[in-house]
Design a protein around this motif. Structure first.
Motif, PDB file in Angstrom:
ATOM      1  N   UNK A 258      65.276  20.436   0.586  1.00 56.18           N
ATOM      2  CA  UNK A 258      63.903  20.495   1.115  1.00 56.18           C
ATOM      3  C   UNK A 258      63.604  19.229   1.918  1.00 56.18           C
ATOM      4  N   UNK A 259      63.955  18.080   1.348  1.00 55.00           N
ATOM      5  CA  UNK A 259      63.737  16.815   2.047  1.00 55.00           C
ATOM      6  C   UNK A 259      64.520  16.768   3.357  1.00 55.00           C
ATOM      7  N   UNK A 260      65.764  17.236   3.316  1.00 53.23           N
ATOM      8  CA  UNK A 260      66.623  17.196   4.506  1.00 53.23           C
ATOM      9  C   UNK A 260      66.163  18.170   5.579  1.00 53.23           C
ATOM     10  N   UNK A 261      65.540  19.270   5.172  1.00 52.51           N
ATOM     11  CA  UNK A 261      65.020  20.218   6.161  1.00 52.51           C
ATOM     12  C   UNK A 261      63.847  19.625   6.934  1.00 52.51           C
ATOM     13  N   UNK A 262      63.199  18.628   6.342  1.00 49.25           N
ATOM     14  CA  UNK A 262      62.056  17.973   6.994  1.00 49.25           C
ATOM     15  C   UNK A 262      62.503  16.764   7.810  1.00 49.25           C
ATOM     16  N   UNK A 263      63.357  15.931   7.230  1.00 53.39           N
ATOM     17  CA  UNK A 263      63.717  14.649   7.848  1.00 53.39           C
ATOM     18  C   UNK A 263      65.116  14.627   8.428  1.00 53.39           C
ATOM     19  N   UNK A 264      65.828  15.745   8.375  1.00 57.65           N
ATOM     20  CA  UNK A 264      67.212  15.750   8.828  1.00 57.65           C
ATOM     21  C   UNK A 264      68.127  15.297   7.704  1.00 57.65           C
ATOM     22  N   UNK A 265      69.397  15.681   7.785  1.00 58.15           N
ATOM     23  CA  UNK A 265      70.345  15.348   6.727  1.00 58.15           C
ATOM     24  C   UNK A 265      70.887  13.938   6.952  1.00 58.15           C
ATOM     25  N   UNK A 266      70.404  12.999   6.168  1.00 60.10           N
ATOM     26  CA  UNK A 266      70.814  11.596   6.289  1.00 60.10           C
ATOM     27  C   UNK A 266      70.535  10.887   4.966  1.00 60.10           C
ATOM     28  N   UNK A 267      70.909   9.634   4.893  1.00 65.46           N
ATOM     29  CA  UNK A 267      70.744   8.892   3.636  1.00 65.46           C
ATOM     30  C   UNK A 267      69.284   8.820   3.217  1.00 65.46           C
ATOM     31  N   UNK A 268      68.374   8.698   4.184  1.00 68.93           N
ATOM     32  CA  UNK A 268      66.945   8.630   3.876  1.00 68.93           C
ATOM     33  C   UNK A 268      66.486   9.897   3.171  1.00 68.93           C
ATOM     34  N   UNK A 269      66.768  11.043   3.772  1.00 68.44           N
ATOM     35  CA  UNK A 269      66.271  12.307   3.221  1.00 68.44           C
ATOM     36  C   UNK A 269      66.970  12.672   1.920  1.00 68.44           C
ATOM     37  N   UNK A 270      68.238  12.283   1.781  1.00 68.70           N
ATOM     38  CA  UNK A 270      68.984  12.604   0.562  1.00 68.70           C
ATOM     39  C   UNK A 270      68.419  11.844  -0.635  1.00 68.70           C
ATOM     40  N   UNK A 271      68.009  10.595  -0.419  1.00 65.30           N
ATOM     41  CA  UNK A 271      67.518   9.776  -1.542  1.00 65.30           C
ATOM     42  C   UNK A 271      66.006   9.840  -1.716  1.00 65.30           C
ATOM     43  N   UNK A 272      65.293  10.319  -0.711  1.00 67.17           N
ATOM     44  CA  UNK A 272      63.829  10.319  -0.779  1.00 67.17           C
ATOM     45  C   UNK A 272      63.287  11.038  -2.008  1.00 67.17           C
ATOM     46  N   UNK A 273      63.719  12.283  -2.305  1.00 65.79           N
ATOM     47  CA  UNK A 273      63.173  12.942  -3.502  1.00 65.79           C
ATOM     48  C   UNK A 273      63.507  12.214  -4.791  1.00 65.79           C
ATOM     49  N   UNK A 274      64.629  11.496  -4.807  1.00 61.03           N
ATOM     50  CA  UNK A 274      65.012  10.739  -6.003  1.00 61.03           C
ATOM     51  C   UNK A 274      64.026   9.594  -6.233  1.00 61.03           C
ATOM     52  N   UNK A 275      63.723   8.852  -5.173  1.00 60.92           N
ATOM     53  CA  UNK A 275      62.787   7.731  -5.290  1.00 60.92           C
ATOM     54  C   UNK A 275      61.393   8.235  -5.656  1.00 60.92           C
ATOM     55  N   UNK A 276      60.961   9.320  -5.030  1.00 61.06           N
ATOM     56  CA  UNK A 276      59.639   9.882  -5.322  1.00 61.06           C
ATOM     57  C   UNK A 276      59.550  10.309  -6.781  1.00 61.06           C
ATOM     58  N   UNK A 277      60.597  10.958  -7.296  1.00 64.51           N
ATOM     59  CA  UNK A 277      60.562  11.401  -8.693  1.00 64.51           C
ATOM     60  C   UNK A 277      60.688  10.231  -9.665  1.00 64.51           C
ATOM     61  N   UNK A 278      61.377   9.165  -9.261  1.00 62.80           N
ATOM     62  CA  UNK A 278      61.415   7.958 -10.102  1.00 62.80           C
ATOM     63  C   UNK A 278      60.011   7.381 -10.238  1.00 62.80           C
ATOM     64  N   UNK A 279      59.305   7.292  -9.125  1.00 64.45           N
ATOM     65  CA  UNK A 279      57.918   6.815  -9.165  1.00 64.45           C
ATOM     66  C   UNK A 279      57.046   7.779  -9.951  1.00 64.45           C
ATOM     67  N   UNK A 280      57.325   9.070  -9.833  1.00 65.76           N
ATOM     68  CA  UNK A 280      56.581  10.061 -10.614  1.00 65.76           C
ATOM     69  C   UNK A 280      56.779   9.866 -12.103  1.00 65.76           C
ATOM     70  N   UNK A 281      58.012   9.568 -12.536  1.00 63.62           N
ATOM     71  CA  UNK A 281      58.281   9.327 -13.952  1.00 63.62           C
ATOM     72  C   UNK A 281      57.537   8.085 -14.447  1.00 63.62           C
ATOM     73  N   UNK A 282      57.465   7.058 -13.611  1.00 66.17           N
ATOM     74  CA  UNK A 282      56.714   5.842 -13.968  1.00 66.17           C
ATOM     75  C   UNK A 282      55.238   6.172 -14.126  1.00 66.17           C
ATOM     76  N   UNK A 283      54.691   6.945 -13.176  1.00 64.02           N
ATOM     77  CA  UNK A 283      53.271   7.306 -13.236  1.00 64.02           C
ATOM     78  C   UNK A 283      52.977   8.174 -14.460  1.00 64.02           C
ATOM     79  N   UNK A 284      53.870   9.085 -14.790  1.00 64.64           N
ATOM     80  CA  UNK A 284      53.685   9.924 -15.979  1.00 64.64           C
ATOM     81  C   UNK A 284      53.711   9.079 -17.257  1.00 64.64           C
ATOM     82  N   UNK A 285      54.540   8.040 -17.261  1.00 64.49           N
ATOM     83  CA  UNK A 285      54.560   7.129 -18.416  1.00 64.49           C
ATOM     84  C   UNK A 285      53.226   6.408 -18.532  1.00 64.49           C
TER      85      UNK A 285
END
Length: 531
Positions: A64-91
């Motif tokens: 999903x991220x890559x379909x928006x930003x193209x297939x690259x290191x940014x888009x591949x890791x973006x959902x990971x970073x967002x969900x890491x921040x989400x886990x912090x916020x949920x804590x």
């Protein structure tokens, strides 16, 4: 909210500058690339071979991220970073729900810069998505159960389904065990209340939701590919726990992992255990995180396959066990002050050491200097005890900031995107031509060269292959004299002389040594091409 912005800025700092890491991140990057290439987002393949090891949710998030930003290191890791921040916020939300606004604040700072979380958020893998959906399940369960809200309760079953769709059905047992133990501890001796609580959970409906969401892909793949799928999927889930060869139970393995995984608050957690033994009359307020930690320790200790990342999903619970101790204003907390101030001092000294050993700009010394100055000012304003709770967080922030500034320099010795550029853009080598590798599989090369990579091709095998086929091969330079056909050297450079970069700190030291002239952990490779 300001603090969350600061944390987010650090999490996003240089998160995309490195080529795809090997081996784990390569599986997800290349599998998603092949999804786009084939147009099939249900059959997961890596290196053009079926990859049934893990359920698809992490792949889909990256797609999903890559379909928006193209297939690259940014888009591949973006959902990971967002969900890491989400886990912090949920804590934070869990801490706020259990202990009030200040409790949420403490939970946030303890969770945010845990060493293990910081490491795994840097590459695409299921650990962070699993942590996010796991924590979401626990938050919605706790809120739904305490408020008797069917909406949040059903939400927790949806989140559990997504947890299963991320890592597999064993997590039904893990989370079910946590909730079961929590209810048992809470209602011990009140058996009628325990039964009412169990009835409230609406287990038949909840489990149906979990099965529909979490096992839909498993059922589809089993119908489609049968036993070929099931044998691999089972081996990667229950097989790891029940059948994998083991050197023994290693009862203290995960205790050892905890001792470093939530640095800078690991020792604080162990101190909190003694605090709760001493204050056991107040133990009821931490029954939920206790059940959470105990069940995970028991299940993964019994499991034959032991990997440090299995404990990341317990990080919110570890934080929640510490929070009430931080909120206790009646105790003098001499031990707590000593532990946290010592850890903070070590972090500041470690940051200075890191600056010099990595040969970073002396301007970088401003970070630890500011932390020391602000600490002295804050000690007069908020007191030593409160400062001791916050200082490990700020010390770790400075350490991570300095470390992240080193990440771009590592790419001087990671030529994978350069190899891909030469193969695809400069020479336009047909994608049907595989990349032959002399030894182990360099896992990210299928992604960068957009073709199948075939490992364990000796120089003799390459000679035979080249007799009547277009040939592309990567091999150590020392084997060059064994080739007996005409070829063109299209790239030459250094590659890390081990199959994996996953031992990250060892790899960083090897890179730093190489940048300073000691290249013994790297080998000289050549990429040859015969039309």
């Amino acid at each position: 909210m300001f603090l969350m912005v600061v944390i987010s800025m650090l999490y996003f700092f240089n998160f995309y500058v490195n080529d795809i890491w090997t081996p784990n991140e390569s599986f997800y990057a290349e599998s998603v690339r092949e999804m786009f290439e084939s147009g099939n987002f249900l059959d997961i393949k890596y290196n053009y071979e079926p990859r049934y090891n893990k359920p698809p949710l992490t792949y889909w998030a990256i797609a999903i991220s890559s379909s928006i930003f193209g297939l690259n290191e940014f888009s591949i890791r973006l959902p990971i970073v967002i969900m890491a921040l989400g886990a912090i916020w949920l804590t934070f939300l869990l801490g706020k729900e259990m202990y009030g606004q200040k409790g949420g604040f403490y939970a946030l700072i303890i969770m945010a810069f845990g060493l293990q979380l910081l490491a795994v958020k840097q590459y695409a893998s299921p650990e962070i998505p699993l942590t996010f959906f796991f924590t979401l399940t626990m938050y919605w369960f706790y809120k739904g159960f305490e408020k008797r809200s069917n909406l949040y309760l059903m939400g927790s079953y949806i989140a559990l389904g997504l947890t299963v769709l991320t890592k597999g059905f064993p997590y039904i047992i893990v989370i079910g065990g946590i909730i079961g133990l929590y209810l048992l501890l809470k209602d011990w001796g009140k058996w009628k209340q325990l039964w009412r609580d169990v009835v409230f959970l609406k287990l038949p409906l909840g489990l149906l939701i979990v099965v529909v969401i979490g096992l839909s892909w498993v059922i589809f793949m089993y119908i489609k590919d049968g036993q070929n799928f099931w044998e691999i999927y089972y081996r990667e889930t229950f097989g790891r726990a029940l059948e994998k060869k083991s050197n023994g139970m290693k009862p203290f393995f995960y205790i050892g992992v905890i001792s470093w995984s939530i640095v800078p608050y690991s020792l604080t957690f162990f101190y909190s255990i003694f605090y709760w033994i001493k204050n056991r009359e107040s133990l009821r307020q931490v029954l939920f995180p206790i059940a959470w930690v105990l069940v995970m320790l028991i299940i993964f200790t019994i499991s034959k396959g032991k990997i440090p990342t299995y404990i990341i999903q317990a990080h919110p619970a570890l934080a929640l066990m510490i929070v009430p101790m931080f909120l206790d204003t009646k105790s003098k907390h001499i031990g707590l002050k000593a532990i946290n101030l010592t850890m903070s001092a070590l972090l500041i000294v470690g940051t200075v050491y890191l600056i010099f050993i990595l040969d970073l700009s002396l301007f970088s010394l401003l970070a630890p200097f500011l932390i020391v100055v602000l600490s002295i000012i804050s000690a007069k304003r908020i007191g030593i005890l409160e400062l001791s709770k916050l200082l490990p967080f700020w010390g770790m922030l400075g350490f991570v900031l300095i470390f992240s500034s080193f990440l771009p320099r590592m790419e001087k010795l990671r030529p994978y995107d350069q190899i891909g550029h030469i193969v695809i853009d400069k020479y336009n080598i047909d994608q049907s031509t595989p990349l032959l590798l002399n030894s182990w599989l360099i896992h990210n090369l299928p992604y960068y060269t957009k073709r199948q990579a075939i490992r364990d091709y000796s120089p003799e095998m390459i000679n035979e292959y080249a007799k009547n086929k277009e040939t592309l091969a990567l091999l150590p330079k020392k084997h060059l004299n064994k080739l007996d056909f005409k070829y063109e050297v299209i790239w030459e450079g250094l590659i890390y002389n081990f199959a994996s970069e996953s031992q990250f700190f060892k790899y960083i030291l090897a890179v730093n040594d190489a940048l300073n002239g000691n290249e013994e952990k790297f080998a000289s490779y050549i990429l040859i091409y015969k039309r």
